[in-house]
Design an enzyme around this catalytic site. Structure first.
Site, short mmCIF file in Angstrom:
data_model
loop_
_atom_site.label_atom_id
_atom_site.label_comp_id
_atom_site.label_asym_id
_atom_site.label_seq_id
_atom_site.Cartn_x
_atom_site.Cartn_y
_atom_site.Cartn_z
N ASN A 7 0.21 -123.73 54.47
CA ASN A 7 0.64 -123.98 53.62
C ASN A 7 0.17 -123.10 52.58
OD1 ASN A 7 1.07 -124.30 50.53
ND2 ASN A 7 -0.44 -125.77 50.82
N ARG A 91 4.88 -125.58 54.62
CA ARG A 91 4.81 -125.66 53.07
C ARG A 91 6.08 -124.08 52.53
NH1 ARG A 91 1.79 -126.21 47.37
NH2 ARG A 91 3.66 -127.62 46.26
N HIS A 180 7.36 -130.62 44.41
CA HIS A 180 6.04 -132.22 44.58
C HIS A 180 6.84 -132.25 45.35
CE1 HIS A 180 3.41 -130.92 41.23
NE2 HIS A 180 3.05 -130.41 42.20
N GLY A 210 -1.84 -134.64 39.04
CA GLY A 210 -3.00 -133.75 40.23
C GLY A 210 -3.03 -132.08 38.84
N ASN A 211 -3.79 -131.20 38.94
CA ASN A 211 -3.47 -129.77 38.67
C ASN A 211 -2.46 -129.18 38.17
OD1 ASN A 211 -5.33 -128.29 37.46
ND2 ASN A 211 -5.01 -126.23 38.87
N ARG A 241 -1.62 -126.24 32.24
CA ARG A 241 0.41 -126.03 31.82
C ARG A 241 0.72 -127.20 30.58
NH1 ARG A 241 2.57 -126.81 37.77
NH2 ARG A 241 0.86 -125.86 38.07
N ASP A 282 -10.09 -129.33 34.53
CA ASP A 282 -10.49 -130.56 35.69
C ASP A 282 -10.67 -132.10 34.51
OD1 ASP A 282 -11.87 -132.21 37.42
OD2 ASP A 282 -12.13 -130.90 38.52
N GLY A 332 -3.40 -139.09 39.92
CA GLY A 332 -3.49 -140.89 40.28
C GLY A 332 -3.64 -141.19 41.15
N GLU A 384 1.36 -134.71 52.48
CA GLU A 384 2.16 -133.63 51.93
C GLU A 384 2.28 -133.24 53.29
OE1 GLU A 384 0.60 -132.85 48.61
OE2 GLU A 384 2.46 -131.75 48.06
P1 AMP Z 1 -5.39 -132.50 42.37
O1 AMP Z 1 -4.66 -131.03 41.88
O2 AMP Z 1 -4.13 -133.02 43.01
O3 AMP Z 1 -6.01 -131.78 43.44
O4 AMP Z 1 -5.76 -133.22 41.62
C1 AMP Z 1 -6.52 -132.42 41.11
C2 AMP Z 1 -7.22 -133.55 39.66
O5 AMP Z 1 -7.64 -134.81 40.02
C3 AMP Z 1 -7.85 -132.51 38.43
O6 AMP Z 1 -7.52 -132.68 37.66
C4 AMP Z 1 -9.22 -133.50 38.80
O7 AMP Z 1 -9.70 -133.92 37.39
C5 AMP Z 1 -8.71 -135.28 39.04
N1 AMP Z 1 -9.92 -136.00 39.97
C6 AMP Z 1 -9.99 -135.59 40.93
N2 AMP Z 1 -11.09 -136.38 40.93
C7 AMP Z 1 -10.95 -137.96 39.43
C8 AMP Z 1 -11.59 -138.57 38.61
N3 AMP Z 1 -12.52 -139.07 39.95
N4 AMP Z 1 -11.93 -138.86 38.35
C9 AMP Z 1 -10.45 -138.29 37.14
N5 AMP Z 1 -10.04 -137.32 37.99
C10 AMP Z 1 -9.50 -136.69 39.01
#
Ligand code: AMP
Length: 399
Positions: A7, A91, A180, A210-211, A241, A282, A332, A384
């Site tokens: 990726n 990817r 995604h 996620g982010n 975003r 975050d 999620g 993925e």
């Molecule tokens: P990703 O882009 O899939 O890696 O997801 C990142 C996001 O997941 C960030 O906003 C993190 O704050 C959120 N995240 C990861 N662990 C937790 C948690 N235990 N509680 C709340 N949000 C989380």
């Protein structure tokens, strides 16, 4: 068969090496700051501690040489020889309208990816760098492109068209593509297995939060609507975003800031959880600040949950019902608060969350709805890379 999954971003490269006899991960890692001072590789063999090496990595070709070197190295390696590598899966973010499935890379596929660069100007060139670097490092080893947009190519025109003059679609293919797709395909298929019914009989709503986030209506295994668009700002509120946005606001920002690049930065990098809370992009930081009484952090979290709830109800309407709602990706999989708030008030349509199953659940496959809930609610960690490895094996075995 061993398969390497790549990726590539503009200055980073994530990789995983799979042994497809049992789909286990032999090694994985991340190359960061490619072409920037301070470049490094973080490599993990099996469950061993990470090996970190800081070294000059001027481009993707050097990054790939370094990764292959780590795979062969006596201390960090998992391969006796590069001949063991059966194929490489990449990817690729944008496949446009033409690519509705994964494909073996040849000259025409490379041209297709180049042709879609105007739709993903940051990602497709980086994905291509990875493909070219692999072709030169391992000539003769098949490369497979797995597109983030492919799964959504089953959306009907009423879902993917924007209400602007039709000529923009005809001339420039301005339309919703969403992203995604590999994640939505993986979690919807896992959810069907967990529910114990064929995916062809299920109406699912998959929430990749996620982010970056997208929500997809998956009817009988096919994406019929999805919340990201031609670009990556629409849908639910994201880390930085903006989510769904009135075009007038974009025009207003253009007038006020007078610069496309500036407004693009605002909508992609300064909005979302960060822009509203002023605390962080975050969600963990935002939830902590909200719990301490920070009102803007609470507002950001409320906006996220409310936007997810709207999509769940909306997509149930699109499909004329829903059998299960699936949560995946960083938020999620981990934020019980978001899952709880995003499904609150949906009891009228048969969604009954079991708070005792939801609370504290992180990163594990589980049902979190009550046993008597007509609509099941599940957490399914996404994978993925495994989806890419499976497609890569299927296509490269035909070579
Ligand atoms: P990703 O882009 O899939 O890696 O997801 C990142 C996001 O997941 C960030 O906003 C993190 O704050 C959120 N995240 C990861 N662990 C937790 C948690 N235990 N509680 C709340 N949000 C989380």
């Amino acid at each position: 068969m061993k398969i390497l999954v790549l990726n590539c971003g503009s200055s980073s490269l994530k990789y995983q090496l799979f042994d497809m006899t049992n789909e286990s991960v032999l090694a994985k890692g991340l190359v960061e700051r490619i072409g920037i001072a301070g470049s490094r590789i973080k490599h993990n063999r099996g469950s061993e501690e990470s090996t970190v090496r800081e070294t000059d990595i001027p481009d993707h070709t050097s990054a790939i040489k370094l990764v292959l070197g780590m795979m062969l190295d006596a201390g960090t390696g998992v391969l006796g020889s590069l001949d063991e590598l059966g194929a490489v899966g990449h990817r690729v973010v944008h496949g446009g309208e033409k690519n509705d499935r994964s494909v073996l890379v040849d000259a025409s596929v490379i041209k297709d990816i180049e042709d879609c660069t105007y739709l993903a100007p940051l990602h497709n060139p980086a994905n291509l760098m990875g493909i070219r670097a692999m072709e030169s490092a391992l000539p003769g080893v098949p490369n497979v492109a797995v597109f983030d947009t492919a799964f959504h190519q089953t959306m009907p025109p009423k879902a993917y068209m924007y209400g602007i003059p039709y000529r923009y679609y005809e001339e420039d293919k301005v339309r919703r593509y969403s992203f995604h797709g590999t994640s939505h395909a993986y979690v919807s298929s896992r959810a069907a297995s967990l529910i114990g019914r064929p995916i062809e009989s299920l109406k699912l709503i998959t929430c990749h939060l996620g982010n970056g986030s997208s929500i997809t209506a998956v009817d009988c295994g096919r994406s019929v609507d999805s919340s990201l668009g031609m670009g990556t700002t629409p849908g639910v509120l994201m880390g930085t975003r903006c989510g769904d946005m009135d075009g007038s606001v974009v025009l207003y920002l253009m007038k006020k800031e007078g610069d496309v690049k500036r407004v693009s930065d605002i909508l992609h990098k300064e909005s979302g959880l960060l822009g509203i809370s002023g605390v962080s992009s975050d969600l963990r930081d935002v939830e902590e600040a909200a719990a301490r009484g920070d009102e803007r952090a609470k507002l950001a979290s409320d906006m996220l949950c409310s936007s997810v709830r709207k999509y769940i109800a909306g997509y149930a309407a699109v499909m004329g019902g829903v059998d299960a709602v699936v949560f995946t990706a960083g938020i999620g999989e981990n934020s019980d608060l978001t899952r709880s708030e995003a499904t609150r008030g949906l009891e009228f349509m048969g969604v009954r969350l079991d708070e005792s199953k939801n609370r504290g659940l992180r990163g594990k496959e589980a049902f979190i709805s009550r046993d008597d809930s007509p609509v099941k609610v599940l957490v399914v960690p996404t994978n993925e890379e495994l989806m890419i490895a499976r497609d890569t094996r299927r296509l490269s075995e035909k070579v």
